[in-house]
Design a protein around this motif. Structure first.
Motif, PDB file in Angstrom:
ATOM      1  N   UNK A 177      22.221 -58.764   4.157  1.00 36.99           N
ATOM      2  CA  UNK A 177      21.790 -59.925   4.170  1.00 36.99           C
ATOM      3  C   UNK A 177      21.718 -60.835   3.230  1.00 36.99           C
ATOM      4  N   UNK A 178      22.065 -60.294   1.766  1.00 44.45           N
ATOM      5  CA  UNK A 178      21.905 -61.052   0.544  1.00 44.45           C
ATOM      6  C   UNK A 178      23.246 -61.486   0.135  1.00 44.45           C
ATOM      7  N   UNK A 179      23.938 -62.020   1.035  1.00 41.06           N
ATOM      8  CA  UNK A 179      25.343 -62.481   0.637  1.00 41.06           C
ATOM      9  C   UNK A 179      25.352 -63.881   0.093  1.00 41.06           C
ATOM     10  N   UNK A 180      24.393 -64.792   0.357  1.00 41.24           N
ATOM     11  CA  UNK A 180      24.253 -66.127  -0.323  1.00 41.24           C
ATOM     12  C   UNK A 180      23.881 -65.961  -1.799  1.00 41.24           C
ATOM     13  N   UNK A 181      22.859 -65.104  -1.879  1.00 41.98           N
ATOM     14  CA  UNK A 181      22.295 -64.969  -3.374  1.00 41.98           C
ATOM     15  C   UNK A 181      23.489 -64.380  -4.249  1.00 41.98           C
ATOM     16  N   UNK A 182      23.946 -63.196  -3.507  1.00 44.36           N
ATOM     17  CA  UNK A 182      25.130 -62.560  -4.432  1.00 44.36           C
ATOM     18  C   UNK A 182      26.270 -63.524  -4.812  1.00 44.36           C
ATOM     19  N   UNK A 183      26.776 -64.264  -3.778  1.00 44.09           N
ATOM     20  CA  UNK A 183      27.801 -65.066  -3.968  1.00 44.09           C
ATOM     21  C   UNK A 183      27.508 -66.205  -5.049  1.00 44.09           C
ATOM     22  N   UNK A 184      26.495 -66.517  -5.188  1.00 45.92           N
ATOM     23  CA  UNK A 184      26.059 -67.667  -6.010  1.00 45.92           C
ATOM     24  C   UNK A 184      26.069 -67.021  -7.587  1.00 45.92           C
ATOM     25  N   UNK A 185      25.394 -65.951  -7.634  1.00 42.39           N
ATOM     26  CA  UNK A 185      25.606 -65.033  -8.861  1.00 42.39           C
ATOM     27  C   UNK A 185      26.862 -64.919  -9.239  1.00 42.39           C
ATOM     28  N   UNK A 186      27.747 -64.465  -8.355  1.00 44.15           N
ATOM     29  CA  UNK A 186      29.225 -64.071  -8.488  1.00 44.15           C
ATOM     30  C   UNK A 186      29.732 -65.425  -8.935  1.00 44.15           C
ATOM     31  N   UNK A 187      29.716 -66.473  -8.210  1.00 41.15           N
ATOM     32  CA  UNK A 187      30.410 -67.485  -8.592  1.00 41.15           C
ATOM     33  C   UNK A 187      29.910 -68.171  -9.851  1.00 41.15           C
ATOM     34  N   UNK A 188      28.814 -68.110 -10.258  1.00 39.36           N
ATOM     35  CA  UNK A 188      28.212 -68.466 -11.512  1.00 39.36           C
ATOM     36  C   UNK A 188      28.890 -67.740 -12.643  1.00 39.36           C
ATOM     37  N   UNK A 189      28.984 -66.405 -12.502  1.00 38.57           N
ATOM     38  CA  UNK A 189      29.665 -65.568 -13.442  1.00 38.57           C
ATOM     39  C   UNK A 189      31.060 -66.040 -13.512  1.00 38.57           C
ATOM     40  N   UNK A 190      31.893 -66.233 -12.831  1.00 37.76           N
ATOM     41  CA  UNK A 190      33.233 -66.758 -12.728  1.00 37.76           C
ATOM     42  C   UNK A 190      33.496 -68.183 -13.343  1.00 37.76           C
ATOM     43  N   UNK A 191      32.303 -69.002 -12.829  1.00 40.85           N
ATOM     44  CA  UNK A 191      32.211 -70.495 -13.587  1.00 40.85           C
ATOM     45  C   UNK A 191      32.227 -70.277 -15.143  1.00 40.85           C
ATOM     46  N   UNK A 192      31.153 -69.417 -15.584  1.00 39.69           N
ATOM     47  CA  UNK A 192      31.189 -69.215 -17.028  1.00 39.69           C
ATOM     48  C   UNK A 192      32.279 -68.849 -17.688  1.00 39.69           C
ATOM     49  N   UNK A 193      32.864 -67.696 -17.127  1.00 41.58           N
ATOM     50  CA  UNK A 193      33.882 -67.021 -17.681  1.00 41.58           C
ATOM     51  C   UNK A 193      35.104 -67.904 -17.776  1.00 41.58           C
ATOM     52  N   UNK A 194      35.440 -68.745 -16.767  1.00 40.66           N
ATOM     53  CA  UNK A 194      36.715 -69.863 -16.729  1.00 40.66           C
ATOM     54  C   UNK A 194      36.315 -70.737 -17.635  1.00 40.66           C
ATOM     55  N   UNK A 195      35.240 -71.353 -17.718  1.00 42.70           N
ATOM     56  CA  UNK A 195      34.753 -72.026 -18.877  1.00 42.70           C
ATOM     57  C   UNK A 195      35.047 -71.943 -20.280  1.00 42.70           C
ATOM     58  N   UNK A 196      34.517 -70.343 -20.630  1.00 48.19           N
ATOM     59  CA  UNK A 196      35.026 -69.919 -21.764  1.00 48.19           C
ATOM     60  C   UNK A 196      36.506 -69.680 -22.198  1.00 48.19           C
ATOM     61  N   UNK A 197      37.418 -69.297 -21.098  1.00 46.24           N
ATOM     62  CA  UNK A 197      38.516 -69.237 -20.902  1.00 46.24           C
ATOM     63  C   UNK A 197      39.287 -70.410 -21.419  1.00 46.24           C
TER      64      UNK A 197
END
Length: 302
Positions: A177-197
């Motif tokens: 049931x933790x899909x939303x929290x995991x998705x938010x953290x996952x997307x934030x990680x992608x967001x920061x990596x793409x900004x760094x790239x």
């Protein structure tokens, strides 16, 4: 009236005589126990003149590091707050935030460490290393969440980020049931990596030598981390568009704030400046579609 240069001594233009090569003695930094170092710095602080703010800041920073190393985190943070009150420009504030990151890292306070990194990204939005470190923090949160969720399977991968903590990058396969929290953290990680790239790709065009090599290695690690997180092409496109909106040379030059007075500096809220804008794309909404590729769903639990 003398002609300019006519009174120069001829010896100024003679070739320098060969000097005997005297080998320099190697420098060895002095090390002492943390408790003794803290006592020495405390004694030193009492001797610093009231008006010598530069030395006072250096001593207080050293005291904060000593306090964190001996486990007195509350006193260390109180010392940092004392430094904060005397900060007058962006260089001071940057040092304070980096000190907070180190203290929170040492006491394993990941939540406050991420907050400090968010503030660094707001203060220096074009610093690729702060973004990579923040991505590392979100990935660490994903690791922590996965270890607490018995229904969640994950595959550990080799280290790909060497900024703060050198945490392992993992690939998640979320389930309720933790899909939303995991998705938010996952997307934030992608967001920061793409900004760094994006930043690494822009800055490497202006670099050479070992600086360029360092950027190339960081770019490779960032690409590997994104591969492990495995976003869809649609996710990559939308996130890249949002995180690259302000990456234009003119604006990047205008926002060079090193050494500026804090009177004109406003630390924009990280959520409002980037995350909420990303949410407007609908990636995490009911019609947002898949965030990761189909291959994540085909992997069974270990």
């Amino acid at each position: 009236m003398d002609i300019f240069g006519s009174t120069f001594d001829d010896s100024m233009f003679e070739e320098a005589r060969d000097k005997a090569n005297v080998p320099l003695s190697s420098y060895k930094a002095k090390f002492c126990a943390t408790e003794k170092a803290l006592n020495d710095y405390t004694s030193c602080l009492a001797l610093v003149p009231e008006g010598n703010l530069t030395i006072k800041r250096d001593v207080l920073e050293a005291m904060a590091r000593c306090l964190s190393h001996i486990g007195q985190m509350e006193q260390a943070l109180e010392t940092v707050e004392q430094l904060s009150k005397e900060a007058t420009n962006t260089c001071h504030l940057t040092c304070i935030l980096l000190l907070k990151v180190n203290i929170y890292q040492y006491c394993r306070d990941l939540g406050n460490k991420i907050i400090a990194l968010q503030q660094l990204c707001c203060l220096h939005p074009y610093n690729q290393w702060h973004w990579t470190s923040l991505a590392d923090g979100y990935i660490s949160q994903l690791e922590s969440l996965s270890s607490q969720a018995p229904g969640l399977s994950f595959l550990p991968q080799e280290n790909t980020l060497d900024m703060i903590g050198q945490q392992q990058v993992i690939q998640l396969y979320p389930t309720a049931p933790e899909r939303e929290d995991r998705d938010s953290l996952w997307l934030k990680a992608c967001m920061c990596l793409l900004r760094a790239r994006l930043l690494l790709r822009i800055l490497r065009n202006q670099q050479s030598s070992f600086v360029l090599q360092s950027s190339e290695k960081a770019l490779q690690r960032t690409e590997e981390a994104l591969q492990h997180l495995d976003p869809t092409e649609r996710t990559l496109q939308l996130v890249t568009e949002v995180m690259g909106e302000d990456l234009v040379p003119e604006k990047m030059r205008e926002e060079n704030q090193d050494g500026e007075s804090l009177d004109n500096i406003i630390l924009k809220n990280f959520e409002n400046r980037w995350w909420n804008r990303l949410l407007q794309t609908g990636l995490l909404g009911p019609d947002g579609g898949k965030l990761t590729t189909d291959k994540t769903e085909s992997v069974s639990e270990p």
